[in-house]
Design a protein around this motif. Structure first.
Motif, PDB file in Angstrom:
ATOM      1  N   GLU A 116      34.666  24.452  76.891  1.00 34.45           N
ATOM      2  CA  GLU A 116      34.348  25.681  76.509  1.00 34.45           C
ATOM      3  C   GLU A 116      36.108  25.836  75.621  1.00 34.45           C
ATOM      4  O   GLU A 116      36.907  25.877  75.976  1.00 34.45           O
ATOM      5  N   GLN A 117      35.787  26.034  73.850  1.00 31.13           N
ATOM      6  CA  GLN A 117      36.519  26.322  73.615  1.00 31.13           C
ATOM      7  C   GLN A 117      36.481  27.136  72.103  1.00 31.13           C
ATOM      8  O   GLN A 117      35.292  27.110  71.564  1.00 31.13           O
ATOM      9  N   THR A 118      37.980  28.035  71.673  1.00 28.63           N
ATOM     10  CA  THR A 118      37.058  28.539  70.251  1.00 28.63           C
ATOM     11  C   THR A 118      38.392  28.365  69.186  1.00 28.63           C
ATOM     12  O   THR A 118      39.079  27.648  69.334  1.00 28.63           O
ATOM     13  N   ILE A 119      37.757  28.733  68.402  1.00 26.50           N
ATOM     14  CA  ILE A 119      38.175  28.268  67.152  1.00 26.50           C
ATOM     15  C   ILE A 119      38.230  29.465  66.471  1.00 26.50           C
ATOM     16  O   ILE A 119      37.554  30.007  66.255  1.00 26.50           O
ATOM     17  N   GLY A 120      40.042  29.708  65.622  1.00 24.82           N
ATOM     18  CA  GLY A 120      39.551  30.658  64.347  1.00 24.82           C
ATOM     19  C   GLY A 120      39.387  30.532  63.148  1.00 24.82           C
ATOM     20  O   GLY A 120      39.319  29.537  62.808  1.00 24.82           O
ATOM     21  N   LYS A 121      39.466  31.791  62.596  1.00 22.50           N
ATOM     22  CA  LYS A 121      39.248  31.683  60.701  1.00 22.50           C
ATOM     23  C   LYS A 121      40.360  30.431  60.375  1.00 22.50           C
ATOM     24  O   LYS A 121      41.303  30.585  60.290  1.00 22.50           O
ATOM     25  N   VAL A 122      39.133  30.073  59.912  1.00 17.25           N
ATOM     26  CA  VAL A 122      40.515  28.298  59.284  1.00 17.25           C
ATOM     27  C   VAL A 122      39.806  29.048  57.556  1.00 17.25           C
ATOM     28  O   VAL A 122      38.417  29.899  57.014  1.00 17.25           O
ATOM     29  N   GLU A 123      40.652  29.472  56.445  1.00 13.21           N
ATOM     30  CA  GLU A 123      40.674  29.791  55.435  1.00 13.21           C
ATOM     31  C   GLU A 123      41.305  27.929  54.667  1.00 13.21           C
ATOM     32  O   GLU A 123      42.080  26.923  54.876  1.00 13.21           O
ATOM     33  N   LYS A 124      40.417  27.279  53.677  1.00 17.42           N
ATOM     34  CA  LYS A 124      40.870  25.769  53.028  1.00 17.42           C
ATOM     35  C   LYS A 124      40.860  25.923  51.840  1.00 17.42           C
ATOM     36  O   LYS A 124      39.794  26.631  50.586  1.00 17.42           O
ATOM     37  N   TYR A 125      42.742  25.577  51.343  1.00 18.09           N
ATOM     38  CA  TYR A 125      42.864  26.309  49.540  1.00 18.09           C
ATOM     39  C   TYR A 125      42.800  24.373  48.494  1.00 18.09           C
ATOM     40  O   TYR A 125      42.843  24.038  49.558  1.00 18.09           O
ATOM     41  N   ASN A 126      42.391  24.620  47.187  1.00 15.21           N
ATOM     42  CA  ASN A 126      43.080  23.641  46.854  1.00 15.21           C
ATOM     43  C   ASN A 126      44.603  23.272  46.515  1.00 15.21           C
ATOM     44  O   ASN A 126      45.262  24.767  46.483  1.00 15.21           O
ATOM     45  N   PRO A 127      45.194  22.152  46.648  1.00 15.91           N
ATOM     46  CA  PRO A 127      46.605  22.187  46.955  1.00 15.91           C
ATOM     47  C   PRO A 127      46.902  22.654  45.324  1.00 15.91           C
ATOM     48  O   PRO A 127      48.517  22.732  45.883  1.00 15.91           O
ATOM     49  N   ASP A 128      46.665  22.254  44.541  1.00 16.95           N
ATOM     50  CA  ASP A 128      47.285  22.348  43.089  1.00 16.95           C
ATOM     51  C   ASP A 128      47.462  23.612  42.562  1.00 16.95           C
ATOM     52  O   ASP A 128      48.085  24.061  42.143  1.00 16.95           O
ATOM     53  N   THR A 129      45.569  24.025  43.064  1.00 22.62           N
ATOM     54  CA  THR A 129      45.455  25.333  41.637  1.00 22.62           C
ATOM     55  C   THR A 129      45.579  26.578  43.357  1.00 22.62           C
ATOM     56  O   THR A 129      45.747  28.188  42.204  1.00 22.62           O
ATOM     57  N   LYS A 130      45.283  26.401  44.468  1.00 25.53           N
ATOM     58  CA  LYS A 130      45.958  27.697  45.247  1.00 25.53           C
ATOM     59  C   LYS A 130      44.415  28.546  45.346  1.00 25.53           C
ATOM     60  O   LYS A 130      44.437  29.155  45.854  1.00 25.53           O
ATOM     61  N   GLU A 131      44.209  28.042  44.545  1.00 20.76           N
ATOM     62  CA  GLU A 131      42.322  28.414  44.633  1.00 20.76           C
ATOM     63  C   GLU A 131      41.625  28.574  46.078  1.00 20.76           C
ATOM     64  O   GLU A 131      41.135  27.278  46.744  1.00 20.76           O
ATOM     65  N   LEU A 132      40.982  29.495  46.416  1.00 16.98           N
ATOM     66  CA  LEU A 132      40.223  29.412  47.935  1.00 16.98           C
ATOM     67  C   LEU A 132      38.905  28.757  47.409  1.00 16.98           C
ATOM     68  O   LEU A 132      38.413  28.842  46.999  1.00 16.98           O
ATOM     69  N   LEU A 133      39.350  27.141  48.435  1.00 17.75           N
ATOM     70  CA  LEU A 133      37.403  26.362  48.315  1.00 17.75           C
ATOM     71  C   LEU A 133      36.474  27.293  49.306  1.00 17.75           C
ATOM     72  O   LEU A 133      35.311  27.787  48.855  1.00 17.75           O
ATOM     73  N   HIS A 134      36.810  27.214  50.780  1.00 17.22           N
ATOM     74  CA  HIS A 134      35.815  27.801  51.566  1.00 17.22           C
ATOM     75  C   HIS A 134      36.727  28.160  52.539  1.00 17.22           C
ATOM     76  O   HIS A 134      37.429  28.004  52.712  1.00 17.22           O
TER      77      HIS A 134
END
Length: 170
Positions: A116-134
């Motif tokens: 059993e493992q728990t995964i926290g919330k993860v946000e992925k950003y575009n490294p160039d524009t800093k836009e939230l990808l998902h």
């Protein structure tokens, strides 16, 4: 005096520990493999309780999308196989890091819940524009199976988790 101090520290730690809602996990009879519960899904399975415990009805593919929020803290998990008429058979949960447990049960045909493992919330950003990808919502994973080859089971669970976390967007 030292004993009293240690006792006071232990009582403080235990007293501050967060109690979470206990859970019942219902697994389709005969299923063996990785399971992933992804929380905070608007279109997920509605919240269900039984005797003040959260109920997670795991589908045949092992991936449950639920409207429940993450459930952090001390909790008791119960695992059951469920047959076509709703009869339940308990599945024992084990901590596989207990010395010798996996090796003692390695040849057994008994099915366990483990890894059993728990995964926290993860946000992925575009490294160039800093836009939230998902955003990947919090999740919990575990494995249902025999301990015939726990290392292979662990790798299968990681692959399953990565596949569904990476490709799933709410």
């Amino acid at each position: 005096m030292i004993r009293v101090t240690i006792l006071m520290i232990l009582l403080s730690v235990v007293g501050c520990a967060q109690k979470a809602e206990d859970t019942i996990r219902l697994i389709p009879e005969g299923y063996e493999g990785p399971v992933m519960i992804i929380y905070n899904q608007k279109d997920g399975v509605p919240k269900e309780y039984e005797e003040n415990k959260r109920v997670y009805r795991i589908p045949d593919n092992g991936l449950l999308l639920t409207q429940f929020e993450p459930n952090y803290g001390f909790q008791n998990h119960q695992f059951f196989y469920v047959d076509s008429i709703g009869e339940r058979t308990k599945i024992q949960f084990v901590m596989t890091n207990i010395e010798g447990f996996a090796s003692v049960n390695k040849g057994s045909d008994k099915v366990f819940a483990y890894l059993e493992q728990t995964i926290g919330k993860v946000e992925k950003y575009n490294p160039d524009t800093k836009e939230l990808l998902h955003t990947i919502e919090p999740a919990r994973t575990f494995y249902i199976g025999k301990m015939k080859d726990i290392n292979m089971d662990y790798q299968e669970q990681l692959n399953f988790t990565f596949k569904h976390s990476k490709n799933y967007k709410q």
